[in-house]
Design a protein around this motif. Sequence first.
Motif, mmCIF file in Angstrom:
data_model
loop_
_atom_site.group_PDB
_atom_site.id
_atom_site.type_symbol
_atom_site.label_atom_id
_atom_site.label_comp_id
_atom_site.label_asym_id
_atom_site.label_seq_id
_atom_site.Cartn_x
_atom_site.Cartn_y
_atom_site.Cartn_z
ATOM 1 N N ALA A 33 49.847 45.165 19.384
ATOM 2 C CA ALA A 33 50.168 45.042 17.894
ATOM 3 C C ALA A 33 51.550 45.395 17.651
ATOM 4 C CB ALA A 33 49.008 45.725 17.536
ATOM 5 N N GLY A 34 52.797 45.172 19.058
ATOM 6 C CA GLY A 34 53.847 45.547 18.652
ATOM 7 C C GLY A 34 54.478 44.264 18.407
ATOM 8 N N HIS A 35 56.468 44.547 18.705
ATOM 9 C CA HIS A 35 56.628 43.791 18.543
ATOM 10 C C HIS A 35 57.891 43.511 19.880
ATOM 11 C CE1 HIS A 35 59.034 46.876 16.115
ATOM 12 N NE2 HIS A 35 60.455 46.148 16.909
ATOM 13 N N VAL A 36 57.855 44.207 20.111
ATOM 14 C CA VAL A 36 58.343 43.865 21.930
ATOM 15 C C VAL A 36 57.463 43.332 23.192
ATOM 16 C CG1 VAL A 36 59.984 45.386 23.554
ATOM 17 C CG2 VAL A 36 60.044 45.789 21.300
ATOM 18 N N SER A 37 57.981 42.409 23.521
ATOM 19 C CA SER A 37 56.840 41.666 24.662
ATOM 20 C C SER A 37 56.853 42.834 26.055
ATOM 21 C CB SER A 37 57.713 40.529 25.286
ATOM 22 O OG SER A 37 57.237 39.291 24.082
ATOM 23 N N ASN A 38 55.972 43.087 26.303
ATOM 24 C CA ASN A 38 55.776 43.666 28.258
ATOM 25 C C ASN A 38 57.043 45.562 27.780
ATOM 26 O OD1 ASN A 38 54.946 41.563 29.546
ATOM 27 N ND2 ASN A 38 56.434 40.806 29.292
ATOM 28 N N PRO A 39 56.524 45.986 26.891
ATOM 29 C CA PRO A 39 56.973 47.492 26.246
ATOM 30 C C PRO A 39 56.418 47.731 27.358
ATOM 31 C CG PRO A 39 54.870 47.379 25.241
ATOM 32 C CD PRO A 39 55.048 45.308 25.906
ATOM 33 N N THR A 40 57.608 49.085 27.343
ATOM 34 C CA THR A 40 57.519 50.365 28.823
ATOM 35 C C THR A 40 56.493 51.444 28.166
ATOM 36 O OG1 THR A 40 59.399 51.561 28.589
ATOM 37 C CG2 THR A 40 59.516 49.595 29.992
ATOM 38 N N TYR A 41 55.898 52.221 28.673
ATOM 39 C CA TYR A 41 55.264 53.540 28.273
ATOM 40 C C TYR A 41 56.693 53.758 27.643
ATOM 41 C CZ TYR A 41 53.170 58.188 27.736
ATOM 42 O OH TYR A 41 52.644 59.307 27.255
ATOM 43 N N GLU A 42 57.365 54.444 28.250
ATOM 44 C CA GLU A 42 58.929 55.064 26.876
ATOM 45 C C GLU A 42 59.746 54.045 26.137
ATOM 46 O OE1 GLU A 42 58.328 54.518 29.995
ATOM 47 O OE2 GLU A 42 58.076 56.815 30.923
ATOM 48 N N GLN A 43 58.448 52.674 25.663
ATOM 49 C CA GLN A 43 59.600 52.276 24.630
ATOM 50 C C GLN A 43 58.956 52.509 23.062
ATOM 51 O OE1 GLN A 43 59.672 48.520 26.483
ATOM 52 N NE2 GLN A 43 61.966 48.226 25.471
ATOM 53 N N VAL A 44 57.222 52.538 24.018
ATOM 54 C CA VAL A 44 56.041 52.779 23.193
ATOM 55 C C VAL A 44 56.291 54.264 22.109
ATOM 56 C CG1 VAL A 44 53.668 52.896 22.716
ATOM 57 C CG2 VAL A 44 54.833 51.322 23.761
ATOM 58 N N CYS A 45 56.213 55.104 23.378
ATOM 59 C CA CYS A 45 56.614 56.841 22.687
ATOM 60 C C CYS A 45 57.280 57.101 21.994
ATOM 61 C CB CYS A 45 56.581 57.027 24.193
ATOM 62 S SG CYS A 45 54.779 57.864 24.598
ATOM 63 N N SER A 46 59.076 55.933 22.317
ATOM 64 C CA SER A 46 59.529 56.295 21.403
ATOM 65 C C SER A 46 59.486 55.457 20.105
ATOM 66 C CB SER A 46 60.805 55.241 21.580
ATOM 67 O OG SER A 46 60.723 53.334 21.487
ATOM 68 N N LYS A 47 58.237 55.404 19.391
ATOM 69 C CA LYS A 47 57.919 54.627 18.184
ATOM 70 C C LYS A 47 59.073 53.383 17.751
ATOM 71 C CE LYS A 47 54.813 59.172 17.838
ATOM 72 N NZ LYS A 47 55.285 59.991 17.156
ATOM 73 N N THR A 48 59.118 52.664 18.578
ATOM 74 C CA THR A 48 60.972 51.511 18.220
ATOM 75 C C THR A 48 59.712 50.050 17.851
ATOM 76 O OG1 THR A 48 62.133 51.821 19.485
ATOM 77 C CG2 THR A 48 62.401 52.910 17.791
ATOM 78 N N THR A 49 58.957 49.794 19.130
ATOM 79 C CA THR A 49 58.423 48.801 19.122
ATOM 80 C C THR A 49 57.232 48.171 18.430
ATOM 81 O OG1 THR A 49 56.113 49.197 20.971
ATOM 82 C CG2 THR A 49 58.618 49.665 21.604
ATOM 83 N N GLY A 50 56.849 49.151 17.623
ATOM 84 C CA GLY A 50 55.657 48.745 16.875
ATOM 85 C C GLY A 50 54.121 49.035 17.338
ATOM 86 N N HIS A 51 53.934 48.723 18.682
ATOM 87 C CA HIS A 51 52.560 49.090 19.422
ATOM 88 C C HIS A 51 52.226 50.415 19.433
ATOM 89 C CE1 HIS A 51 53.393 45.437 21.529
ATOM 90 N NE2 HIS A 51 54.968 45.851 21.899
ATOM 91 N N THR A 52 50.958 50.407 19.434
ATOM 92 C CA THR A 52 50.012 50.616 19.112
ATOM 93 C C THR A 52 48.525 51.230 20.960
ATOM 94 O OG1 THR A 52 49.262 50.333 17.212
ATOM 95 C CG2 THR A 52 47.275 51.645 18.401
ATOM 96 N N GLU A 53 48.859 52.525 20.942
ATOM 97 C CA GLU A 53 48.266 52.680 22.632
ATOM 98 C C GLU A 53 46.862 51.924 22.413
ATOM 99 O OE1 GLU A 53 48.391 56.199 24.949
ATOM 100 O OE2 GLU A 53 50.960 56.594 24.196
ATOM 101 N N ALA A 54 45.842 51.199 23.243
ATOM 102 C CA ALA A 54 44.626 50.841 22.907
ATOM 103 C C ALA A 54 44.139 50.585 24.589
ATOM 104 C CB ALA A 54 44.971 49.042 22.678
ATOM 105 N N VAL A 55 42.720 50.262 24.842
ATOM 106 C CA VAL A 55 42.216 49.888 25.783
ATOM 107 C C VAL A 55 41.347 48.506 25.662
ATOM 108 C CG1 VAL A 55 41.408 51.622 26.562
ATOM 109 C CG2 VAL A 55 40.336 51.126 24.818
ATOM 110 N N GLU A 56 41.687 47.482 26.967
ATOM 111 C CA GLU A 56 41.151 46.287 26.444
ATOM 112 C C GLU A 56 39.905 46.157 27.016
ATOM 113 O OE1 GLU A 56 42.566 41.888 27.478
ATOM 114 O OE2 GLU A 56 42.903 43.300 29.531
#
Length: 169
Positions: A33-56
Motif C-alpha cells: 500500500a505504498g508508493h515505493v517499489s521493493n522497499p526495505t525495512y529501513e525505508q518503511v520504518c522511516s515512514k516515507t514510503t507509504g507502506h504498511t507492514e502486512a502478511v500475505e
Amino acid sequence: MERAIFAGGCFWCMVQPFEEQEGILSVRSGYTAGHVSNPTYEQVCSKTTGHTEAVEIIFDPKKITFSDLVEIYWAQTDPTDAFGQFEDRGDNYRPVIFYCDDRQKEIAEQSKAALQASGRFDKPIVTTIEPAQPFYEAEEYHQGFYQKSPERYKESSAIRKVFLKENWK
C-alpha cells in the motif's frame, strides 16, 4: 489456492496465528500500500514510503475460508486503534484488511459490521478495508521471526498478548 493480505501492527506478530491453521500454505511478512517499489525495512520504518507492514497468506479455501481468516485476524488486533497497534505506532502499523476480489471485500465488510454491532468494544471499529496492492516480501530475517528469535518475539508481543487476552478470550 487463494490469497489474503492483512495488516495488524508489527508483521512479526501476525504470522504465527495464521501459520498454525490447517489449510495455510504460506504466510510471508512484507510491505504493501505504498508508493515505493521493493522497499526495505529501513525505508518503511522511516515512514516515507507509504507502506504498511502486512502478511500475505496463501491458503486452500477447501480447508480454511477467507471468512475464517478474517475472524482469526480480528482476534490478533485492536480494531479500535487506527494509528498503529499496541507499542507499534504510525501509518506503517495501521490495521487493514486488504481484499483481493469483491467476494473478499463483502466478507470483510460484513464481518466488520458484525463486530461493531456485537458491542465487544466501546469505541468504533476503525480497521480499514482496502483493495490489495502490490505486496513486497520483507527481508528473509523477518520471515518466521517468532521461530528464529523466540525471546525477542516474546518481548515485542507482550503488550499485544495482554490486550488480546483481555479482549478476545
